[in-house]
Design an enzyme around this catalytic site. Structure first.
Site, PDB file in Angstrom:
ATOM      1  N   ASP A  75      -3.116 -18.243  -0.528  1.00  0.00           N
ATOM      2  CA  ASP A  75      -4.056 -18.969  -1.382  1.00  0.00           C
ATOM      3  C   ASP A  75      -4.732 -20.091  -0.589  1.00  0.00           C
ATOM      4  O   ASP A  75      -5.947 -20.288  -0.672  1.00  0.00           O
ATOM      5  CB  ASP A  75      -3.392 -19.493  -2.667  1.00  0.00           C
ATOM      6  CG  ASP A  75      -2.044 -20.156  -2.450  1.00  0.00           C
ATOM      7  OD1 ASP A  75      -1.328 -19.814  -1.487  1.00  0.00           O
ATOM      8  OD2 ASP A  75      -1.674 -21.039  -3.256  1.00  0.00           O
ATOM      9  N   ASP A  94      -6.342  -7.247   3.820  1.00  0.00           N
ATOM     10  CA  ASP A  94      -7.479  -6.653   3.112  1.00  0.00           C
ATOM     11  C   ASP A  94      -8.370  -7.767   2.564  1.00  0.00           C
ATOM     12  O   ASP A  94      -9.592  -7.758   2.725  1.00  0.00           O
ATOM     13  CB  ASP A  94      -6.943  -5.783   1.959  1.00  0.00           C
ATOM     14  CG  ASP A  94      -8.042  -5.095   1.171  1.00  0.00           C
ATOM     15  OD1 ASP A  94      -8.967  -4.554   1.797  1.00  0.00           O
ATOM     16  OD2 ASP A  94      -7.976  -5.104  -0.075  1.00  0.00           O
ATOM     17  N   LYS A 142       3.018 -15.500   1.717  1.00  0.00           N
ATOM     18  CA  LYS A 142       3.249 -16.207   0.453  1.00  0.00           C
ATOM     19  C   LYS A 142       4.757 -16.416   0.377  1.00  0.00           C
ATOM     20  O   LYS A 142       5.431 -15.960  -0.556  1.00  0.00           O
ATOM     21  CB  LYS A 142       2.688 -15.391  -0.717  1.00  0.00           C
ATOM     22  CG  LYS A 142       2.734 -16.074  -2.077  1.00  0.00           C
ATOM     23  CD  LYS A 142       1.683 -17.147  -2.292  1.00  0.00           C
ATOM     24  CE  LYS A 142       1.974 -17.938  -3.582  1.00  0.00           C
ATOM     25  NZ  LYS A 142       1.082 -19.101  -3.772  1.00  0.00           N
ATOM     26  N   TYR A 144       0.824  -1.206   0.000  1.00  0.00           N
ATOM     27  CA  TYR A 144       0.000   0.000   0.000  1.00  0.00           C
ATOM     28  C   TYR A 144       0.861   1.259   0.000  1.00  0.00           C
ATOM     29  O   TYR A 144       0.539   2.247  -0.643  1.00  0.00           O
ATOM     30  CB  TYR A 144      -0.912   0.034   1.234  1.00  0.00           C
ATOM     31  CG  TYR A 144      -2.195  -0.733   1.078  1.00  0.00           C
ATOM     32  CD1 TYR A 144      -2.179  -2.100   0.854  1.00  0.00           C
ATOM     33  CD2 TYR A 144      -3.434  -0.113   1.154  1.00  0.00           C
ATOM     34  CE1 TYR A 144      -3.350  -2.817   0.712  1.00  0.00           C
ATOM     35  CE2 TYR A 144      -4.618  -0.823   1.016  1.00  0.00           C
ATOM     36  CZ  TYR A 144      -4.570  -2.164   0.799  1.00  0.00           C
ATOM     37  OH  TYR A 144      -5.734  -2.869   0.657  1.00  0.00           O
TER      38      TYR A 144
HETATM   39  C1  IPM Z   1     -10.807   1.640   0.431  1.00  0.00           C
HETATM   40  C2  IPM Z   1      -9.547   0.798   0.421  1.00  0.00           C
HETATM   41  C3  IPM Z   1      -8.351   1.648   0.111  1.00  0.00           C
HETATM   42  C4  IPM Z   1      -9.390   0.018   1.725  1.00  0.00           C
HETATM   43  C5  IPM Z   1      -8.159  -0.870   1.702  1.00  0.00           C
HETATM   44  O1  IPM Z   1      -7.859  -1.543   0.707  1.00  0.00           O
HETATM   45  O2  IPM Z   1      -7.485  -0.936   2.735  1.00  0.00           O
HETATM   46  C6  IPM Z   1     -10.571  -0.862   2.117  1.00  0.00           C
HETATM   47  O3  IPM Z   1     -10.750  -1.917   1.215  1.00  0.00           O
HETATM   48  C7  IPM Z   1     -10.330  -1.414   3.485  1.00  0.00           C
HETATM   49  O4  IPM Z   1     -10.115  -2.613   3.629  1.00  0.00           O
HETATM   50  O5  IPM Z   1     -10.346  -0.615   4.438  1.00  0.00           O
HETATM   51  C1  IPM Z   2       3.477 -23.500  -5.649  1.00  0.00           C
HETATM   52  C2  IPM Z   2       3.199 -22.029  -5.907  1.00  0.00           C
HETATM   53  C3  IPM Z   2       4.474 -21.327  -6.258  1.00  0.00           C
HETATM   54  C4  IPM Z   2       2.117 -21.850  -6.965  1.00  0.00           C
HETATM   55  C5  IPM Z   2       1.797 -20.387  -7.190  1.00  0.00           C
HETATM   56  O1  IPM Z   2       1.709 -19.596  -6.257  1.00  0.00           O
HETATM   57  O2  IPM Z   2       1.609 -20.013  -8.364  1.00  0.00           O
HETATM   58  C6  IPM Z   2       0.792 -22.541  -6.681  1.00  0.00           C
HETATM   59  O3  IPM Z   2       0.158 -22.005  -5.572  1.00  0.00           O
HETATM   60  C7  IPM Z   2      -0.090 -22.410  -7.898  1.00  0.00           C
HETATM   61  O4  IPM Z   2      -1.099 -21.702  -7.821  1.00  0.00           O
HETATM   62  O5  IPM Z   2       0.225 -23.005  -8.930  1.00  0.00           O
END
Ligand code: IPM
Ligand code: IPM
Lengths: 360, 360
Positions: A225, A249, A193, A143
Site C-alpha cells: 500500500d 502485477d 504486506k 496466481y
Molecule cells: C492477463 C493477466 C492474466 C496478466 C497478469 O495478471 O499477470 C496481465 O495483467 C499481466 O500483467 O501480464
Molecule cells: C496497518 C495495516 C494492518 C492496515 C491494513 O492493511 O488494513 C492499514 O494499512 C490500513 O489500511 O488500515
C-alpha cells in the site's frame, strides 16, 4: 551460432508491431552475423478462431523446440464473452508461464528524456525522471497457489485462492533482483504486506538472507500500500522493485502508467535455463488495430531483451536500444506520444520501423 | 439522546489531533444539544508501554459498552522491532476490526478546491478535481482467511494465506457501496482480479446481482492492475470504488496520495448494527509528534463521520464538514499543505481547531 525463435504475434496490433520488430531483428542479424530462424504460431484470439483454443498444442510444441518466444499481444472484444479460463490473455499467458516455469518477469519502466510531459505526474516530479525495473515473481503466489476454487451454496457459498510461496521460489527471484540491481543503481526495494500476510513474512526473511550475498546492494522493504503511494511522490527513489506475482502485477502497471508511454515498454519472462517469453507491456489495443499507427517500440525493445537474455547477444541488444533511443531523442514519435498542441509530426508504425532500422 | 464514545487517541500525533476533534465535538454538542460521554483508553504503543499489549482487555471492554470508537493513530519507531503480531497497527487495528465485525470501511479521497496543486498529478489532470469514495471490505479476504501459516523445512519451507470470500460477505459490502453511490454520483466501480482469482469471479457475480436492486446506479468492473493505472489518468471518472480487503488497502492509499493531502482524509469502519471505528487516513507521524503542527482536520472529519454513521446526527456532521470546508477555502492550512514558495501563513494544530470551532 544459430537460434530458433517462436513468433506468436497474436491479436490486435500484435502482427503490425511484430512486423517492425522482425525488420529490426533482420538488421542486427546482418550487422552482427547472427542466424535466427523464425517460426510463426497462432496464439490468443486468432488461435481460438483457427484452432478452438488460445494456446493450441502445435503452438506449445513450436515454443518447446525454440530458444525463445517473441510474443505480440492477445485479446480483443470478439473474445471477451468467453469464460475467464478460455479467454486469450488468461488462456495463453498463464499456461505459457506455468509450462515453461517463466518465474522471472522483468518489467522496466523508464521515463525517456524529453518525454517527461507524457507522465501523469506533476511536472516537478516527472522532471526528475525515473528508471524503475520491476522484478516480478511470475509462476507462484496467488496466481498458481492451490487450493483455488468454490464451494457451498446460497449465502454460504464461498470461493478461495491461496497465496503460497516457498523459500526456494522466493530465493531464486530475489537473486535475480539483486543481480539486476548490481548492474544498475544498486538498490532493491522489496514489496510485501508482511504486517498482514504469512507469505510476506517468509518473503521478507528470505530476501534478507539473499541480501547478505550482495553486500554492495542496498535493500529496503516497503508495504504494497505504501509502495503504491511513494511511487507517486518520489519514483526516482526506486531502482529495482522486487515483487511477488500479484503485487508485481499491480506495481508494474502503476510504474508503466507513470511513464505515460506504455507503447515504449518491453518485458521479459525467463526461466532458470535462459529460455524466455518477450512481450510489450501494453495490450492488443483493438481500437487502433489495423490502422498502422501503433507504436512498435515496445515490441522492438522486447526483441532486444530477447537477444540479451535468451540469445546471449548483448551487443546486438545494445545496438537496438541505442537505435531506439536515438529515434526517440530525434523526435520520431507515434501519434499517442505527441500532445494535441504540438506541431511535431506523428510517424506511423512502419516509419518508426524504418528509422530504427536505419539507425542500426 | 445520549451517547457513549470510546476515545482511543493512541500514539504520535494522535493525542494532539484528538484534542482538537474533542473541542469541535464539544461545539456541535452545544449547538445541537447532543449529549456525548467520552471515555479514554490506551491503544497501540502507549498500551504496550502501560499494559504490555496493543489492545488491552479494558480498552476492548470500554469499546464494547460504547456506541462508537474515535480512534487516533498508532505506532512509532519505539515499537517497530516487535514481532508483527504484537506491533501497534496490526495488534490493535486488525483485532478491533475482527472483534466488532467492522466489515464496511469508507475511505473518501477528495481533492479540495484550491488544493489541487498538492496532488502529485499533472496540473491538467488534478485541475479537473476528483472525489472518490473507496468502499473496502474489511473483515474478510486474505486478511482473515484460513488457513494462514507456515510449514516444511529448508528449501521446501513454505508459507501461505487464503483469500476467501463468501456470497454473504460480498453481498453486504456491495449493498453498502451501491447505497453510497445512490447518494453521490451514481456510479460503482468494482475492483477485482477476476481473470486470475476464483474469489474475484464470485465477487463479480455477486456484485452483478446486487446491482439489479439499484437500477439507478451504473456498475463497471475493473481489474486491480488497470484500476491502479486509470486512477492516474482519469481519477475524476470514478465515484464509488468497491474493493475487497487487500485491493481496498492498495486503492484507498493510492487515492489518498493522489489528493496530496493525507492530513485531510477521515475514514469510517462500521458493522451491521451501526457501531463504528473512526480514524484519520494518515498515520501517527512520529516525526512531527509533540510539535503541535499536525493537521487535525482528518481527525475532526473522522468525528463528523462518527456523528453521521454511528450517532445518527447528520446535521451536526454537516455542520462540521461545512466549517472545515470554510476554514480550508479561507486559506487556513497547516504547514504541510503550503508550498515552499507560498507566502501563506501556516497554522498550527490548535489554530486549526480554533477556526473550525469558531465556524461552528
Ligand atoms: C492477463 C493477466 C492474466 C496478466 C497478469 O495478471 O499477470 C496481465 O495483467 C499481466 O500483467 O501480464
Ligand atoms: C496497518 C495495516 C494492518 C492496515 C491494513 O492493511 O488494513 C492499514 O494499512 C490500513 O489500511 O488500515
Amino acid at each position: 551460432m544459430s537460434y530458433q525463435v517462436a513468433v506468436l504475434a497474436g491479436d490486435g496490433i500484435g502482427p503490425e508491431v511484430m512486423a517492425q520488430a522482425r525488420r529490426v531483428l533482420a538488421a542486427v542479424e546482418t550487422k552482427f552475423s547472427i542466424d535466427i530462424e523464425y517460426q510463426e504460431y497462432d496464439v490468443g484470439g486468432i488461435a481460438i478462431d483457427n484452432h478452438g483454443c488460445p494456446l493450441p498444442p502445435e503452438t506449445l510444441a513450436g515454443c518447446e523446440k525454440s530458444d525463445a518466444i517473441l510474443f505480440g499481444s492477445v485479446g480483443g472484444p470478439k473474445w471477451e464473452g468467453l469464460p475467464p479460463n478460455d479467454q486469450p490473455e488468461r488462456g495463453a499467458l498463464l499456461p505459457l508461464r506455468g509450462h515453461f516455469e517463466l518465474f522471472c518477469n522483468l518489467r522496466p519502466a523508464t521515463l525517456h528524456p524529453g518525454l517527461e510531459h507524457l507522465s501523469p505526474l506533476r511536472a516537478d516530479i516527472s522532471g526528475r525522471g525515473f528508471d524503475v525495473l520491476v522484478v516480478r515473481e511470475l509462476t507462484g503466489g496467488i496466481y498458481f497457489g492451490k487450493p483455488k476454487g468454490r464451494e457451498g451454496e446460497g449465502d454460504q457459498e464461498f470461493a478461495y485462492d491461496t497465496m503460497r510461496y516457498s523459500r526456494f521460489e522466493i530465493e531464486r527471484i530475489a537473486r535475480n533482483a539483486f543481480t539486476a540491481a548490481k548492474g544498475r543503481r544498486g538498490k532493491v526495494t522489496s514489496v510485501d504486506k508482511a504486517n498482514v500476510l504469512a507469505s510476506s513474512v517468509l518473503w521478507r526473511e528470505v530476501v534478507e538472507e539473499v541480501a547478505k550475498d550482495f553486500p554492495e546492494v542496498e535493500l529496503e522493504h516497503i508495504y504494497i500500500d505504501n509502495a503504491t503511494m511513494q511511487l507517486l511522490k518520489r519514483p526516482d527513489d526506486f531502482d529495482v522493485m522486487l515483487c511477488s506475482n500479484l503485487f508485481g502485477d499491480i506495481i508494474s502497471d502503476e510504474c508503466a502508467m507513470l511513464t505515460g508511454s506504455m507503447g515504449l515498454l518491453p518485458s521479459a519472462s525467463t526461466n532458470a535455463s535462459g529460455f524466455g517469453l518477450y512481450e510489450p507491456a501494453g495490450g492488443s489495443a483493438p481500437d487502433i488495430a489495423g490502422m498502422g499507427i501503433a507504436n512498435p517500440v515496445a515490441q522492438i525493445l522486447s526483441a532486444s531483451m530477447m537477444l540479451r537474455h535468451s540469445l546471449n547477444q548483448a551487443e546486438a541488444a545494445d545496438c537496438i536500444d541505442a537505435a531506439v533511443s536515438k529515434a526517440l531523442s530525434n523526435g520520431y514519435l507515434t501519434g499517442e506520444l505527441i500532445g494535441p498542441n504540438s506541431d511535431q509530426q506523428a510517424r506511423n508504425t512502419a516509419e518508426m520501423g524504418d528509422i530504427i532500422v536505419q539507425y542500426i
